[in-house]
Design a protein around this motif. Structure first.
Motif, PDB file in Angstrom:
ATOM      1  N   ILE A  55      18.078 -74.732 -11.462  1.00  0.00           N
ATOM      2  CA  ILE A  55      18.474 -73.514 -10.739  1.00  0.00           C
ATOM      3  C   ILE A  55      18.052 -73.715  -9.299  1.00  0.00           C
ATOM      4  CG2 ILE A  55      18.205 -71.023 -10.525  1.00  0.00           C
ATOM      5  CD1 ILE A  55      17.638 -70.848 -13.480  1.00  0.00           C
ATOM      6  N   ALA A  56      19.029 -73.854  -8.405  1.00  0.00           N
ATOM      7  CA  ALA A  56      18.739 -74.245  -7.026  1.00  0.00           C
ATOM      8  C   ALA A  56      19.266 -73.219  -6.036  1.00  0.00           C
ATOM      9  CB  ALA A  56      19.344 -75.621  -6.736  1.00  0.00           C
ATOM     10  N   GLY A  57      18.627 -73.174  -4.876  1.00  0.00           N
ATOM     11  CA  GLY A  57      19.073 -72.264  -3.837  1.00  0.00           C
ATOM     12  C   GLY A  57      18.268 -72.447  -2.569  1.00  0.00           C
ATOM     13  N   ARG A  58      18.778 -71.906  -1.493  1.00  0.00           N
ATOM     14  CA  ARG A  58      18.056 -71.882  -0.224  1.00  0.00           C
ATOM     15  C   ARG A  58      16.967 -70.807  -0.299  1.00  0.00           C
ATOM     16  NH1 ARG A  58      17.004 -74.920   3.085  1.00  0.00           N
ATOM     17  NH2 ARG A  58      17.196 -73.563   4.901  1.00  0.00           N
ATOM     18  N   PRO A  59      15.966 -70.839   0.576  1.00  0.00           N
ATOM     19  CA  PRO A  59      14.964 -69.771   0.605  1.00  0.00           C
ATOM     20  C   PRO A  59      15.626 -68.403   0.752  1.00  0.00           C
ATOM     21  CG  PRO A  59      14.259 -71.600   1.989  1.00  0.00           C
ATOM     22  CD  PRO A  59      15.673 -71.914   1.551  1.00  0.00           C
ATOM     23  N   VAL A  69      22.781 -78.719 -16.987  1.00  0.00           N
ATOM     24  CA  VAL A  69      23.321 -77.532 -16.322  1.00  0.00           C
ATOM     25  C   VAL A  69      22.753 -77.459 -14.907  1.00  0.00           C
ATOM     26  CG1 VAL A  69      23.516 -75.008 -16.348  1.00  0.00           C
ATOM     27  CG2 VAL A  69      23.466 -76.262 -18.513  1.00  0.00           C
ATOM     28  N   VAL A  70      23.625 -77.281 -13.917  1.00  0.00           N
ATOM     29  CA  VAL A  70      23.186 -77.045 -12.541  1.00  0.00           C
ATOM     30  C   VAL A  70      23.749 -75.702 -12.096  1.00  0.00           C
ATOM     31  CG1 VAL A  70      23.246 -77.799 -10.142  1.00  0.00           C
ATOM     32  CG2 VAL A  70      23.072 -79.498 -11.973  1.00  0.00           C
ATOM     33  N   ILE A  71      22.833 -74.802 -11.726  1.00  0.00           N
ATOM     34  CA  ILE A  71      23.217 -73.464 -11.287  1.00  0.00           C
ATOM     35  C   ILE A  71      22.738 -73.266  -9.848  1.00  0.00           C
ATOM     36  CG2 ILE A  71      22.909 -70.980 -11.657  1.00  0.00           C
ATOM     37  CD1 ILE A  71      22.239 -71.652 -14.602  1.00  0.00           C
ATOM     38  N   PHE A  72      23.638 -72.806  -8.978  1.00  0.00           N
ATOM     39  CA  PHE A  72      23.250 -72.444  -7.620  1.00  0.00           C
ATOM     40  C   PHE A  72      23.172 -70.923  -7.517  1.00  0.00           C
ATOM     41  CE2 PHE A  72      25.449 -76.569  -6.690  1.00  0.00           C
ATOM     42  CZ  PHE A  72      24.282 -77.262  -6.367  1.00  0.00           C
ATOM     43  N   LEU A  73      22.156 -70.449  -6.839  1.00  0.00           N
ATOM     44  CA  LEU A  73      22.000 -69.015  -6.599  1.00  0.00           C
ATOM     45  C   LEU A  73      22.525 -68.676  -5.205  1.00  0.00           C
ATOM     46  CD1 LEU A  73      18.361 -68.487  -7.957  1.00  0.00           C
ATOM     47  CD2 LEU A  73      20.520 -68.128  -9.173  1.00  0.00           C
ATOM     48  N   ASP A  85      24.200 -57.883  -5.212  1.00  0.00           N
ATOM     49  CA  ASP A  85      24.943 -58.921  -5.924  1.00  0.00           C
ATOM     50  C   ASP A  85      24.175 -60.244  -5.896  1.00  0.00           C
ATOM     51  OD1 ASP A  85      26.972 -57.194  -6.467  1.00  0.00           O
ATOM     52  OD2 ASP A  85      28.355 -57.965  -4.957  1.00  0.00           O
ATOM     53  N   LEU A  86      24.115 -60.892  -7.030  1.00  0.00           N
ATOM     54  CA  LEU A  86      23.529 -62.225  -7.136  1.00  0.00           C
ATOM     55  C   LEU A  86      24.499 -63.100  -7.913  1.00  0.00           C
ATOM     56  CD1 LEU A  86      21.222 -64.330  -6.945  1.00  0.00           C
ATOM     57  CD2 LEU A  86      20.267 -63.324  -9.031  1.00  0.00           C
ATOM     58  N   GLU A  87      24.898 -64.208  -7.330  1.00  0.00           N
ATOM     59  CA  GLU A  87      25.843 -65.115  -7.973  1.00  0.00           C
ATOM     60  C   GLU A  87      25.100 -66.288  -8.615  1.00  0.00           C
ATOM     61  OE1 GLU A  87      29.084 -66.345  -5.452  1.00  0.00           O
ATOM     62  OE2 GLU A  87      29.112 -64.398  -4.406  1.00  0.00           O
ATOM     63  N   TYR A  88      25.378 -66.501  -9.894  1.00  0.00           N
ATOM     64  CA  TYR A  88      24.964 -67.724 -10.580  1.00  0.00           C
ATOM     65  C   TYR A  88      26.181 -68.644 -10.565  1.00  0.00           C
ATOM     66  CZ  TYR A  88      20.587 -65.928 -12.665  1.00  0.00           C
ATOM     67  OH  TYR A  88      19.320 -65.449 -12.876  1.00  0.00           O
ATOM     68  N   ILE A  89      26.159 -69.653  -9.717  1.00  0.00           N
ATOM     69  CA  ILE A  89      27.299 -70.554  -9.579  1.00  0.00           C
ATOM     70  C   ILE A  89      27.059 -71.786 -10.454  1.00  0.00           C
ATOM     71  CG2 ILE A  89      28.707 -71.913  -7.983  1.00  0.00           C
ATOM     72  CD1 ILE A  89      27.668 -70.030  -5.735  1.00  0.00           C
ATOM     73  N   PHE A  90      27.826 -71.924 -11.519  1.00  0.00           N
ATOM     74  CA  PHE A  90      27.692 -73.063 -12.420  1.00  0.00           C
ATOM     75  C   PHE A  90      28.455 -74.248 -11.826  1.00  0.00           C
ATOM     76  CE2 PHE A  90      26.290 -69.715 -15.099  1.00  0.00           C
ATOM     77  CZ  PHE A  90      25.474 -70.296 -16.069  1.00  0.00           C
ATOM     78  N   ALA A  91      27.710 -75.173 -11.185  1.00  0.00           N
ATOM     79  CA  ALA A  91      28.320 -76.349 -10.563  1.00  0.00           C
ATOM     80  C   ALA A  91      28.433 -77.504 -11.541  1.00  0.00           C
ATOM     81  CB  ALA A  91      27.501 -76.778  -9.342  1.00  0.00           C
ATOM     82  N   LYS A  92      27.638 -77.443 -12.601  1.00  0.00           N
ATOM     83  CA  LYS A  92      27.704 -78.448 -13.667  1.00  0.00           C
ATOM     84  C   LYS A  92      27.289 -77.770 -14.950  1.00  0.00           C
ATOM     85  CE  LYS A  92      25.821 -82.943 -15.128  1.00  0.00           C
ATOM     86  NZ  LYS A  92      24.892 -84.061 -14.787  1.00  0.00           N
ATOM     87  N   ASN A  93      28.052 -77.974 -15.991  1.00  0.00           N
ATOM     88  CA  ASN A  93      27.743 -77.370 -17.283  1.00  0.00           C
ATOM     89  C   ASN A  93      28.325 -78.273 -18.358  1.00  0.00           C
ATOM     90  OD1 ASN A  93      26.910 -75.688 -19.309  1.00  0.00           O
ATOM     91  ND2 ASN A  93      28.261 -73.979 -18.784  1.00  0.00           N
ATOM     92  N   ARG A  94      27.518 -79.208 -18.811  1.00  0.00           N
ATOM     93  CA  ARG A  94      28.009 -80.300 -19.655  1.00  0.00           C
ATOM     94  C   ARG A  94      28.703 -79.795 -20.919  1.00  0.00           C
ATOM     95  NH1 ARG A  94      23.648 -84.825 -20.311  1.00  0.00           N
ATOM     96  NH2 ARG A  94      24.018 -84.902 -18.057  1.00  0.00           N
ATOM     97  N   GLY A  98      32.131 -72.252 -13.016  1.00  0.00           N
ATOM     98  CA  GLY A  98      32.500 -71.035 -12.314  1.00  0.00           C
ATOM     99  C   GLY A  98      31.300 -70.183 -11.980  1.00  0.00           C
ATOM    100  N   THR A  99      31.547 -68.935 -11.620  1.00  0.00           N
ATOM    101  CA  THR A  99      30.510 -68.041 -11.115  1.00  0.00           C
ATOM    102  C   THR A  99      30.311 -66.851 -12.036  1.00  0.00           C
ATOM    103  OG1 THR A  99      30.979 -68.655  -8.820  1.00  0.00           O
ATOM    104  CG2 THR A  99      29.826 -66.572  -9.182  1.00  0.00           C
ATOM    105  N   VAL A 100      29.048 -66.542 -12.312  1.00  0.00           N
ATOM    106  CA  VAL A 100      28.686 -65.329 -13.037  1.00  0.00           C
ATOM    107  C   VAL A 100      28.016 -64.390 -12.035  1.00  0.00           C
ATOM    108  CG1 VAL A 100      27.240 -64.325 -14.845  1.00  0.00           C
ATOM    109  CG2 VAL A 100      28.372 -66.525 -15.235  1.00  0.00           C
ATOM    110  N   LEU A 101      28.642 -63.237 -11.821  1.00  0.00           N
ATOM    111  CA  LEU A 101      28.110 -62.264 -10.875  1.00  0.00           C
ATOM    112  C   LEU A 101      27.248 -61.252 -11.616  1.00  0.00           C
ATOM    113  CD1 LEU A 101      28.071 -61.139  -7.973  1.00  0.00           C
ATOM    114  CD2 LEU A 101      30.100 -59.786  -8.558  1.00  0.00           C
TER     115      LEU A 101
END
Length: 446
Positions: A198-202, A383-387, A410-419, A424-427
């Motif tokens: 689960i990755a994101g900028r500060p 699984v790689v998720i971007f916030l 709103d917080l987006e969970y962006i699934f960039a990899k999901n083996r 896609g995005t879960v809002l």
């Protein structure tokens, strides 16, 4: 060069452990993940251990007759005398765990002594540096894996697991509840064989998500390990209490609570004080080898079923020669975490920092290329998720214009990899002050 060094051993401790195994075989289950054949230096004790442990693993009764059935075909009938000695020697089982740990440590020391002798011999023989490098890495593996033997898993056992999955009710999660229905729909819960990043900028909510998902699992009775190298445990705890008490965690830690809020918070603390969350905080070693060793121990001691790492790029690795090469360090750290996850059967959720690259783009939603020092992280993750929070940027822009800002939460969970699942995005909705996450369909915070 003289290599005549006595191997570390303790015949008395070996005798103590074997006597408990022979007299109280029902206790073997408490140390079966610690002990293996190489823990016993005395050859007769090792032979008896192999027989007793083999009977135990097969589900049989450890008795003189069952041991006799194993000894006779081997031709080592004198082992029965050793068994009788153990039966008479037994005094107490209170030190079983401590003695088993000691035997395991002695076995590691013997293995390290052997490897050190090989290394010294290679130096004396002026072997190529590549040979020395191999021996050093093998010694490192002994320390990080604790020299555990590897057991084969039968195909039939794997088919049994597949049958259980096939018969699972459609509505039942196959993994650990994320705490948010929309996320569960995509992931099926955190899966036991997953490495989740689960990755994101500060400012995007990494620690919020870590604390929320850790609390969700713990309140279901799932023991959670939280390795926090960025934030002190009291602030993590404040975030979890905030989620339950609906009170700002910042107000808690800064002493800004009204009297009625203090009452609510302390009532909440009493209700959740037994949550099975175990902190590894930033005052401890930041080295991956020490972290893995601790987590293996916690798996045995606390039954850890879910691990959080906050955050991955802060971890060091003393076995990497050029520690200034962050990509090499992160690669080594990731490989060891992947091995840890597989060996203890526990999903690991790694919080990760993103590079600044997305800040210069019009659409600041991140992609896989934005992971800092990311090669191995992306490769090993299932699984790689971007916030992503547009509120973060809109609030800054409104402040610069001197305008009031009303957050969307709103917080987006962006699934960039999901083996094994959808991309896609879960809002979802998230309260940054009260550290809560909930589905859009829920309307207001639960």
């Amino acid at each position: 060069m003289n290599f005549n060094i006595a191997p570390p051993q303790s015949k008395e401790v070996e005798k103590d452990v074997l006597s408990v195994m022979c007299n109280r075989p029902e206790l073997i289950v408490k140390v079966e993940e610690i002990l293996h054949s190489e823990c016993f230096y005395d050859p007769d004790y090792r032979f008896l251990f192999d027989i007793v442990f083999g009977i135990h693993l097969a589900g049989g009764e450890v008795s003189q007759s069952s041991i006799l059935n194993k000894v006779v075909p081997s031709g080592k009938k004198d082992i029965l005398a050793t068994y009788q000695e153990m039966k008479k020697y037994f005094t107490s089982d209170t030190a079983l765990w401590r003695n088993a740990m000691l035997l395991s440590e002695l076995a590691v020391k013997r293995s390290m002594l052997t490897k050190s002798m090989q290394l010294l011999g290679a130096v004396e023989a002026n072997e190529p540096i590549e040979k020395l490098d191999t021996l050093v890495n093998e010694a490192s593996d002994i320390m990080t894996t604790r020299n555990r033997p590897i057991e084969g898993i039968t195909f039939a056992h794997s088919l049994d697991e597949l049958n259980r999955l096939i018969d699972r009710p459609e509505t039942k999660l196959s993994g650990i509840d994320t705490g948010v229905k929309d996320l569960n729909d995509v992931t099926g819960g955190w899966q036991v064989d997953d490495s989740i990043v689960i990755a994101g900028r500060p400012g995007m909510g990494k620690s919020l998500c870590g604390c929320f998902h850790a609390y969700t699992a713990a309140k279901l009775g799932i023991p959670v390990a939280f390795v926090s190298l960025e934030m002190a445990k009291v602030k993590l705890t404040a975030r979890i209490v905030s989620n339950v008490a609906h009170v700002s965690s910042s107000d808690m830690t800064k002493g800004r609570l009204a009297m009625n809020q203090k009452t609510i918070v302390r009532d909440t603390m009493r209700k959740i004080e037994q949550l099975p969350i175990y902190y590894y905080e930033n005052r401890n070693s930041w080295d991956i080898n020490d972290i893995c060793l601790t987590l293996r121990n916690w798996k045995r001691k606390y039954g850890i079923q879910l691990i959080f790492i906050d955050y991955i790029q802060l971890i060091k690795d003393r076995t990497v020669r050029d520690s200034s090469d962050k990509t090499k360090v992160v690669t080594s750290v990731q490989e060891k975490l992947t091995h840890l996850k597989s060996s203890i059967g526990t999903p690991i959720i790694e919080l990760a920092q993103l590079s600044r690259a997305n800040e210069s783009r019009g659409d600041k939603r991140p992609g896989l290329s934005d992971l800092k020092n990311s090669g191995q992280i992306e490769q090993d993750a299932t699984v790689v998720i971007f916030l992503y929070r547009q509120d973060y940027y809109d609030a800054t822009a409104a402040q610069e214009r001197g305008e009031e800002f009303t957050p969307t939460n709103d917080l987006e969970y962006i699934f960039a990899k999901n083996r094994d699942g959808e991309m896609g995005t879960v809002l979802v909705k998230a309260s940054m002050s009260q550290n809560r996450i909930w589905s859009l369909n829920d309307g207001s915070p639960p």
